[in-house]
Design an enzyme around this catalytic site. Structure first.
Site, PDB file in Angstrom:
ATOM      1  N   GLY A  97       0.867  -1.185  -0.209  1.00  0.00           N
ATOM      2  CA  GLY A  97      -0.024   0.053   0.020  1.00  0.00           C
ATOM      3  C   GLY A  97       0.728   1.330   0.085  1.00  0.00           C
ATOM      4  O   GLY A  97       0.262   2.543   0.416  1.00  0.00           O
ATOM      5  N   ALA A  98       2.210   1.151  -0.173  1.00  0.00           N
ATOM      6  CA  ALA A  98       3.173   2.315  -0.432  1.00  0.00           C
ATOM      7  C   ALA A  98       3.099   2.783  -1.838  1.00  0.00           C
ATOM      8  O   ALA A  98       3.800   3.944  -1.966  1.00  0.00           O
ATOM      9  CB  ALA A  98       4.278   2.108  -0.081  1.00  0.00           C
ATOM     10  N   ASP A 137       1.905  -1.176 -14.177  1.00  0.00           N
ATOM     11  CA  ASP A 137       2.641  -1.633 -13.124  1.00  0.00           C
ATOM     12  C   ASP A 137       3.365  -3.003 -13.386  1.00  0.00           C
ATOM     13  O   ASP A 137       4.325  -3.515 -13.135  1.00  0.00           O
ATOM     14  CB  ASP A 137       1.636  -1.995 -11.641  1.00  0.00           C
ATOM     15  CG  ASP A 137       1.062  -0.579 -11.351  1.00  0.00           C
ATOM     16  OD1 ASP A 137       1.596   0.349 -11.616  1.00  0.00           O
ATOM     17  OD2 ASP A 137       0.265  -0.655 -10.585  1.00  0.00           O
ATOM     18  N   TYR A 143      -9.851   9.966  -8.063  1.00  0.00           N
ATOM     19  CA  TYR A 143      -9.451   9.367  -9.211  1.00  0.00           C
ATOM     20  C   TYR A 143     -10.507   9.454 -10.146  1.00  0.00           C
ATOM     21  O   TYR A 143     -10.110   9.697 -11.476  1.00  0.00           O
ATOM     22  CB  TYR A 143      -8.885   8.165  -8.515  1.00  0.00           C
ATOM     23  CG  TYR A 143      -8.310   7.133  -9.699  1.00  0.00           C
ATOM     24  CD1 TYR A 143      -6.988   7.197 -10.217  1.00  0.00           C
ATOM     25  CD2 TYR A 143      -9.096   6.386 -10.494  1.00  0.00           C
ATOM     26  CE1 TYR A 143      -6.577   6.638 -11.006  1.00  0.00           C
ATOM     27  CE2 TYR A 143      -8.233   5.726 -11.528  1.00  0.00           C
ATOM     28  CZ  TYR A 143      -7.071   5.653 -11.965  1.00  0.00           C
ATOM     29  OH  TYR A 143      -6.702   4.889 -12.900  1.00  0.00           O
TER      30      TYR A 143
HETATM   31  P1  ADP Z   1      -0.090  -1.558  -3.624  1.00  0.00           P
HETATM   32  O1  ADP Z   1      -0.041  -2.693  -4.785  1.00  0.00           O
HETATM   33  O2  ADP Z   1       0.079  -0.356  -4.194  1.00  0.00           O
HETATM   34  O3  ADP Z   1       0.826  -2.159  -2.736  1.00  0.00           O
HETATM   35  P2  ADP Z   1      -2.633  -2.688  -3.310  1.00  0.00           P
HETATM   36  O4  ADP Z   1      -3.632  -2.299  -2.318  1.00  0.00           O
HETATM   37  O5  ADP Z   1      -2.969  -2.754  -4.570  1.00  0.00           O
HETATM   38  O6  ADP Z   1      -1.329  -1.733  -2.928  1.00  0.00           O
HETATM   39  O7  ADP Z   1      -2.160  -4.320  -2.565  1.00  0.00           O
HETATM   40  C1  ADP Z   1      -1.955  -4.434  -1.303  1.00  0.00           C
HETATM   41  C2  ADP Z   1      -2.344  -5.731  -0.812  1.00  0.00           C
HETATM   42  O8  ADP Z   1      -1.597  -6.727  -1.561  1.00  0.00           O
HETATM   43  C3  ADP Z   1      -2.314  -6.205   0.454  1.00  0.00           C
HETATM   44  O9  ADP Z   1      -3.408  -5.411   1.000  1.00  0.00           O
HETATM   45  C4  ADP Z   1      -2.406  -7.555   0.459  1.00  0.00           C
HETATM   46  O10 ADP Z   1      -3.760  -7.918   0.318  1.00  0.00           O
HETATM   47  C5  ADP Z   1      -1.563  -7.895  -0.673  1.00  0.00           C
HETATM   48  N1  ADP Z   1      -0.155  -8.058  -0.158  1.00  0.00           N
HETATM   49  C6  ADP Z   1       1.146  -7.465  -0.609  1.00  0.00           C
HETATM   50  N2  ADP Z   1       2.124  -8.109  -0.007  1.00  0.00           N
HETATM   51  C7  ADP Z   1       1.529  -9.122   0.635  1.00  0.00           C
HETATM   52  C8  ADP Z   1       2.319 -10.207   1.223  1.00  0.00           C
HETATM   53  N3  ADP Z   1       3.639 -10.131   1.469  1.00  0.00           N
HETATM   54  N4  ADP Z   1       1.435 -11.069   1.823  1.00  0.00           N
HETATM   55  C9  ADP Z   1       0.286 -10.966   1.801  1.00  0.00           C
HETATM   56  N5  ADP Z   1      -0.522 -10.350   1.184  1.00  0.00           N
HETATM   57  C10 ADP Z   1       0.186  -9.282   0.548  1.00  0.00           C
END
Ligand code: ADP
Ligand code: MG
Length: 386
Positions: free
Chosen positions: A126-127, A176, A228
């Protein structure tokens, strides 16, 4: 941020969890968008790069349709599903990403059986570094290798986009996963979002004595989703009034005439997209002919355009950008959708500590939560590890 498991440890963790060796290990990186914001859905240009943080998956195909998935992150335990009955409505949490890729491949007619999957990722969640596409691309590559799919990169891009759009329910474009799948060490990915053509562009920040810092403000503003959607609507309106298929088709030299045809707010939105596309093209040209130090002013101009014309910045992002610049960054901008998330700063190596310290101090002084600051390098794209 968690330290990634080594290859041997990922393999042994998989064996301990599932009682058999994986068929293989795959890795796909997160990404940072260097420049080109809100240009993707206007059929324009973007310039992201794959970073040195990645999702890794160990996968073993099964002979039945049972799916078992575990992530080293959190304490969620094993999640199960049925590969013969994948359903966006019932998939929950992080498993939507691997299940979405399986589903998207099945929609293309690929026979995807059950599988065991272990995920380990050091892409911050989420960053704005696309931790979700890192997972999807690692899984897509694994399944492409293990099944009879035989898809090329362009089709893997479309499959992961379909997974995000239709299974996860996120209206994302192709940037992405294109960065994650096509990235390379010391390179950025110049992507044309109209025809999906891509070209690698030299971006060896380290060799130029530069560090690219991500400044994660930790802020998610509640109006991000609505903002957005509203920006997309403004862009569609602008294209409509100007009689073009997409804002990609509006040139810088068309802007004076556009000013007379559009209301003031729509004009500002259009001007951001048109000038941002031009900045991406200039950045590519400068990286190819002059090197990373020549793009600082373009990053600054990109930020100003998002702050003033597209109006998607926020006080935390502006403070991060302004402080980084004052502390020595040769260029800085917010990156991602806006209303929060991260900024990036291109910083001479000798100024890195000062930028970190000053940004931390400025946030504390303003009463903002402490930002997370870390360097990223342009790194290799998705690949099989073993
Ligand atoms: P971004 O893609 O910008 O990081 P998103 O909200 O699209 O943000 O994706 C984040 C989501 O991806 C998290 O809420 C989680 O569901 C999943 N995620 C990311 N890394 C992991 C991880 N190491 N283990 C489990 N889920 C993950
Ligand atoms: Mg995401």
């Amino acid at each position: 941020m968690n330290t990634p498991l080594g290859t041997a440890e990922l393999r042994s963790r998989f064996e301990a969890t599932f009682g058999a060796a994986p068929d293989g290990l795959w890795q796909a990186p997160g990404r940072v968008n260097l420049i080109g914001e809100h240009t993707d859905y206007n059929e324009g240009f973007v310039l992201p790069f794959a970073i040195d943080r990645a999702a890794r998956v160990a996968v073993r195909l099964r002979t039945d349709s049972t799916v078992r998935m575990l992530s080293t992150f959190g304490n969620q335990g094993l999640t199960t599903a049925d590969a013969a009955a994948l359903d966006p409505a019932t998939a929950k949490g992080w498993t939507k990403y691997p299940l979405g890729v399986m589903w998207a491949l099945q929609q293309r007619g690929v026979a995807v059986p059950g599988l065991d999957l272990l995920l380990d990722s050091d892409v911050p969640r989420g960053a704005g570094l696309s931790s979700s596409h890192a997972i999807e691309c690692a899984v897509a590559l694994a399944l492409n290798n293990l099944t009879a799919a035989s898809l090329g990169t362009a089709d893997l891009v479309l499959a992961t986009q379909r997974a995000e759009n239709e299974f996860v329910g996120a209206p994302t474009g192709i940037m992405d996963q294109s960065a994650s799948l096509r990235g390379a060490e010391g390179r950025a990915v110049f992507l044309d979002c109209r025809d999906q053509s891509a070209r690698l562009v030299p971006f060896d920040a380290g060799a130029a004595g530069l560090v690219l810092l991500v400044i994660d403000t930790g802020v998610t503003h509640s109006h991000a989703g609505g903002g957005y959607a509203a920006r997309r609507t403004s862009c569609e309106l602008g294209a409509d009034v100007l009689g073009v298929r997409a804002l990609r088709d509006v040139a810088l030299s068309d802007l004076p005439e556009a000013a007379g045809l559009l209301d003031a707010e729509t004009f500002r939105r259009v001007r951001h997209v048109v000038t941002e596309n031009a900045r991406v093209l200039q950045a590519v040209e400068r990286l190819e002919h002059a090197g990373p130090r020549a793009i600082g002013a373009l990053l600054d101009a990109s930020h100003a355009s998002m702050r003033d014309d597209f109006e998607i910045s926020c006080p935390e992002l502006d403070l991060a950008v302004d402080t980084a610049r004052a502390a020595g960054a040769i260029g800085a901008r917010m990156t991602g959708g806006g209303f929060g998330g991260s900024a990036i700063a291109l910083v001479p190596a000798e100024d890195e500590q000062r930028v970190r310290a000053d940004v931390g101090r400025a946030f504390a002084h303003a009463g903002f939560g402490a930002p997370t600051v870390f360097p990223v390098r342009p790194a290799a794209g998705a690949r099989r590890l073993a």
